[in-house]
Write a protein that holds these residues in place. Structure first.
Motif, PDB file in Angstrom:
ATOM      1  N   ALA A   2       0.787  -1.229   0.000  1.00  0.00           N
ATOM      2  CA  ALA A   2       0.000   0.000   0.000  1.00  0.00           C
ATOM      3  C   ALA A   2       0.822   1.283   0.000  1.00  0.00           C
ATOM      4  O   ALA A   2       0.989   1.897  -1.036  1.00  0.00           O
ATOM      5  CB  ALA A   2      -0.947  -0.010   1.178  1.00  0.00           C
ATOM      6  N   ALA A   3       1.352   1.659   1.146  1.00  0.00           N
ATOM      7  CA  ALA A   3       1.986   2.968   1.233  1.00  0.00           C
ATOM      8  C   ALA A   3       3.184   3.046   0.301  1.00  0.00           C
ATOM      9  O   ALA A   3       3.406   4.046  -0.361  1.00  0.00           O
ATOM     10  CB  ALA A   3       2.427   3.231   2.652  1.00  0.00           C
ATOM     11  N   GLU A   4       3.911   1.977   0.258  1.00  0.00           N
ATOM     12  CA  GLU A   4       5.108   1.932  -0.566  1.00  0.00           C
ATOM     13  C   GLU A   4       4.791   2.330  -1.993  1.00  0.00           C
ATOM     14  O   GLU A   4       5.383   3.225  -2.557  1.00  0.00           O
ATOM     15  CB  GLU A   4       5.646   0.497  -0.551  1.00  0.00           C
ATOM     16  N   LEU A 142       3.338   3.133  13.411  1.00  0.00           N
ATOM     17  CA  LEU A 142       4.115   2.367  12.438  1.00  0.00           C
ATOM     18  C   LEU A 142       3.658   0.918  12.477  1.00  0.00           C
ATOM     19  O   LEU A 142       3.768   0.255  13.510  1.00  0.00           O
ATOM     20  CB  LEU A 142       5.611   2.513  12.670  1.00  0.00           C
ATOM     21  N   THR A 143       3.119   0.458  11.353  1.00  0.00           N
ATOM     22  CA  THR A 143       2.438  -0.829  11.339  1.00  0.00           C
ATOM     23  C   THR A 143       3.372  -1.956  10.914  1.00  0.00           C
ATOM     24  O   THR A 143       3.203  -2.569   9.861  1.00  0.00           O
ATOM     25  CB  THR A 143       1.220  -0.754  10.410  1.00  0.00           C
ATOM     26  N   ASP A 144       4.359  -2.230  11.797  1.00  0.00           N
ATOM     27  CA  ASP A 144       5.283  -3.338  11.536  1.00  0.00           C
ATOM     28  C   ASP A 144       4.527  -4.665  11.430  1.00  0.00           C
ATOM     29  O   ASP A 144       4.846  -5.510  10.591  1.00  0.00           O
ATOM     30  CB  ASP A 144       6.388  -3.404  12.609  1.00  0.00           C
ATOM     31  N   ASP A 145       3.488  -4.804  12.249  1.00  0.00           N
ATOM     32  CA  ASP A 145       2.685  -6.036  12.205  1.00  0.00           C
ATOM     33  C   ASP A 145       1.965  -6.187  10.858  1.00  0.00           C
ATOM     34  O   ASP A 145       1.985  -7.248  10.243  1.00  0.00           O
ATOM     35  CB  ASP A 145       1.686  -6.092  13.369  1.00  0.00           C
ATOM     36  N   GLU A 146       1.367  -5.082  10.399  1.00  0.00           N
ATOM     37  CA  GLU A 146       0.644  -5.126   9.123  1.00  0.00           C
ATOM     38  C   GLU A 146       1.575  -5.540   7.978  1.00  0.00           C
ATOM     39  O   GLU A 146       1.232  -6.391   7.152  1.00  0.00           O
ATOM     40  CB  GLU A 146       0.045  -3.747   8.802  1.00  0.00           C
ATOM     41  N   LYS A 147       2.764  -4.942   7.949  1.00  0.00           N
ATOM     42  CA  LYS A 147       3.673  -5.231   6.838  1.00  0.00           C
ATOM     43  C   LYS A 147       4.180  -6.668   6.901  1.00  0.00           C
ATOM     44  O   LYS A 147       4.384  -7.310   5.875  1.00  0.00           O
ATOM     45  CB  LYS A 147       4.845  -4.250   6.842  1.00  0.00           C
ATOM     46  N   TYR A 289     -10.234   1.787   5.370  1.00  0.00           N
ATOM     47  CA  TYR A 289     -10.156   1.515   6.810  1.00  0.00           C
ATOM     48  C   TYR A 289     -11.077   2.450   7.579  1.00  0.00           C
ATOM     49  O   TYR A 289     -11.799   2.045   8.484  1.00  0.00           O
ATOM     50  CB  TYR A 289      -8.738   1.795   7.350  1.00  0.00           C
ATOM     51  N   PHE A 290     -10.979   3.720   7.192  1.00  0.00           N
ATOM     52  CA  PHE A 290     -11.613   4.721   8.040  1.00  0.00           C
ATOM     53  C   PHE A 290     -13.105   4.860   7.757  1.00  0.00           C
ATOM     54  O   PHE A 290     -13.844   5.387   8.577  1.00  0.00           O
ATOM     55  CB  PHE A 290     -10.833   6.030   7.934  1.00  0.00           C
ATOM     56  N   ARG A 291     -13.528   4.336   6.619  1.00  0.00           N
ATOM     57  CA  ARG A 291     -14.951   4.228   6.358  1.00  0.00           C
ATOM     58  C   ARG A 291     -15.536   3.218   7.352  1.00  0.00           C
ATOM     59  O   ARG A 291     -16.571   3.442   7.965  1.00  0.00           O
ATOM     60  CB  ARG A 291     -15.118   3.705   4.928  1.00  0.00           C
TER      61      ARG A 291
HETATM   62  N1  TRP Z   1      -1.604   1.113   6.564  1.00  0.00           N
HETATM   63  C1  TRP Z   1      -0.746   2.251   6.406  1.00  0.00           C
HETATM   64  C2  TRP Z   1       0.345   1.924   5.368  1.00  0.00           C
HETATM   65  O1  TRP Z   1       0.446   0.842   4.891  1.00  0.00           O
HETATM   66  C3  TRP Z   1      -0.101   2.692   7.688  1.00  0.00           C
HETATM   67  C4  TRP Z   1      -1.060   3.440   8.578  1.00  0.00           C
HETATM   68  C5  TRP Z   1      -1.492   3.074   9.827  1.00  0.00           C
HETATM   69  C6  TRP Z   1      -1.674   4.686   8.291  1.00  0.00           C
HETATM   70  N2  TRP Z   1      -2.314   4.000  10.341  1.00  0.00           N
HETATM   71  C7  TRP Z   1      -2.463   5.003   9.430  1.00  0.00           C
HETATM   72  C8  TRP Z   1      -1.618   5.560   7.209  1.00  0.00           C
HETATM   73  C9  TRP Z   1      -3.186   6.186   9.482  1.00  0.00           C
HETATM   74  C10 TRP Z   1      -2.369   6.731   7.264  1.00  0.00           C
HETATM   75  C11 TRP Z   1      -3.145   7.043   8.399  1.00  0.00           C
HETATM   76  O2  TRP Z   1       1.108   2.796   5.060  1.00  0.00           O
END
Ligand code: TRP
Length: 514
Positions: A2-4, A142-147, A289-291
């Motif tokens: 995603a962010a990358e 910082l979403t180390d877990d997500e990545k 996510y935020f929806r």
């Molecule tokens: N999921 C986002 C990413 O992959 C990281 C993230 C976590 C994020 N919380 C957020 C991004 C809130 C924007 C706003 O980069």
């Protein structure tokens, strides 16, 4: 991921383009791809269509004027130029700030690698600006877990070298130092990684939120399937409740309840924190996510106001709005660690040009700044509106050549990246740890809110008297109705204080600014 990849143009890989011929654009946290037409050309992302599809609101001139009236400051260039182009409830946040004086900012980053691109800095630059203008607390997740979960999922369950959970924690540290180098105020900024911080009241919010999202809803929003690992399926709840101030009691002068200390007075989550609204600045791929979050804010045990969003476009890859961006292709992006020479070469050799084929043609017909990557980067990083406007019009008329546009871009990026690197060098491990320490943040918010401190805790969920900076707000007399409401609020506060004994024995009226 995603962010990358979100940073640049659609991260479509050549081999995938073939498969994707004739597919419409796809934007979600795990995919950022423009439409691919029947002949395999990737189109630029259609943001107007995204506004329609996501049901978000466009950011208008009215918002800019209102922003400037409320803050007394000129809107940031990223907003003036509509690079932050849409929102949800941004106007409500302005109202809240005007009346009650504060809110919380929240943003984040997935640490998918140790180095950040130019594009990764965009939401952070903007967030820093908002923090300075509003003087409000900020949390960065910082979403180390997500990545970790995402990468392992992508690799069909295999854990590759450099992609163990511990590795993502290391990437997070490097990214945090980069983020700090962008200039966040240590007094009002808390940065954390999920592996280190999740627990206590935060985790309580996570569990509760997880119980509100079904597998069907998660797979609908993120495209999960039966073979998606369950960690990734559940992850979204963490990113959602990270928007709740009640997940961070320490930052607001309240106690958390987690190892190694268990203060029984802090066992329950602190209700007053659930009244503080939050604004999230981020790229629009995070909106799904935020929806989900906004739909469930009022279903929590302590209902929270709907989280507000301000959403940005993606910074175009060097190859142009239709080009691909790949972290493994160093020529597709400018990294924050690039040397001045590398920046120069990348722009000169790879930046897609909106100029004409030949000099004569360009002079005669003029170029198109709208698709010109050098110009696009200038629109993000050059602050001077007049100069930017002049560059565009001279380019259109053919007076300014592609090489000259690139020169100007190179100079501006070298300046920005150079200043960044200088700051980055000074960010030690100790400095990083200071930002990561759960502690009471110090901020003032709006120095002249229109509603006094003791006014009613409003039904729409804006900060109550218990909130930050409360005792600093005005003389507190207000209208008759307000005074009556204030009395009620004081009673409620008292009750609260005895029920859950606020920290520092100050009866719950904790002012981080104190
Ligand atoms: N999921 C986002 C990413 O992959 C990281 C993230 C976590 C994020 N919380 C957020 C991004 C809130 C924007 C706003 O980069």
């Amino acid at each position: 991921m995603a962010a990358e990849e979100a940073v640049g143009a659609p991260p479509a890989v050549a081999s995938q383009v073939e498969e994707k011929k004739g597919t419409s654009q796809q934007i979600d946290p795990y995919n950022v791809a423009g439409e691919v037409d029947e002949s395999g050309n990737i189109k630029a992302i259609d943001y107007d269509r995204l506004i329609q599809e996501f049901g978000v609101q466009p950011l208008t001139e009215d918002h800019l004027r209102r922003f400037e009236a409320v803050t007394g400051k000129k809107a940031h260039r990223l907003m003036r130029r509509k690079l932050f182009f849409s929102h949800r409830d941004f106007d409500k946040i302005l109202d809240t700030y005007e009346q009650y004086g504060t809110f919380m900012l929240y943003t984040g980053r997935g640490p998918s690698s140790g180095s950040m691109h130019l594009g990764h800095t965009v939401p952070f630059l903007f967030t820093k600006e908002l923090q300075d203008m509003f003087d409000v607390p900020l949390v960065i997740m910082l979403t180390d877990d997500e990545k970790y979960l995402y990468t392992r999922n992508k690799n069909e369950g295999h854990q590759k070298a450099g992609a163990a959970a511990d590795d993502f924690l290391d990437y997070a540290y490097e990214n945090i130092k980069d983020i700090i180098a962008l200039g966040f105020d240590p007094k009002k900024t808390f940065i954390y990684t999920d592996y280190e911080y999740l627990g206590g009241h935060f985790y309580r919010n996570v569990s509760e939120f997880e119980s509100l999202v079904t597998f069907n809803q998660a797979s609908g929003a993120f495209g999960f399937g039966n073979s998606t690992n369950i960690g990734l399926i559940a992850y979204g709840a963490k990113q959602c409740v990270a928007a709740f101030p009640s997940s961070y009691p320490d930052l607001f002068g309240y106690k958390d309840y987690r190892a190694p200390e268990y203060d029984l007075s802090a066992k329950r989550r602190h209700k007053p924190l659930s009244t503080i609204p939050t604004l999230i600045p981020c790229a629009i791929d995070q909106e799904p996510y935020f929806r989900i979050l906004r739909d469930r804010c009022d279903r929590m045990t302590d209902p929270h106001p709907k989280t507000a969003l301000i959403l940005s476009k993606f910074l175009t890859a060097l190859q142009g709005p239709g080009g691909k961006m790949s972290a493994s292709d160093p020529n597709s992006a400018i990294f924050m660690s690039d040397t001045p020479n590398q920046i120069k070469n990348k722009i000169n050799r790879h930046a897609f040009s909106g100029g004409r084929e030949s000099l004569e043609e360009h002079r005669k017909l003029g170029g198109n700044p709208d698709v010109d990557v050098a110009y696009t980067y200038l629109s993000y990083f050059l602050d001077d509106d007049e100069e930017l406007e002049e560059l565009a019009s001279k380019y259109r008329s053919g007076e300014l050549l592609t090489g000259e546009m690139k020169q100007r871009c190179i100079a501006e990026l070298q300046k920005f990246v150079g200043a960044f690197q200088e700051k980055r060098e000074g960010v030690t491990h100790e400095i990083m740890r200071e930002y990561m320490r759960p502690r009471r943040l110090e901020y003032q918010g709006n120095p002249n809110p229109t509603r006094p401190a003791s006014s009613a805790p409003p039904a729409n969920g804006v900060p109550a008297a218990e909130d930050a900076g409360a005792e600093k707000k005005g003389d507190g007399r207000g209208t008759k109705g307000e005074r009556k409401a204030a009395k009620l609020a004081a009673k409620k506060e008292e009750k609260m204080a005895t029920r859950q004994k606020a920290p520092d024995g100050d009866g719950g009226a904790s002012s981080p600014a104190a």
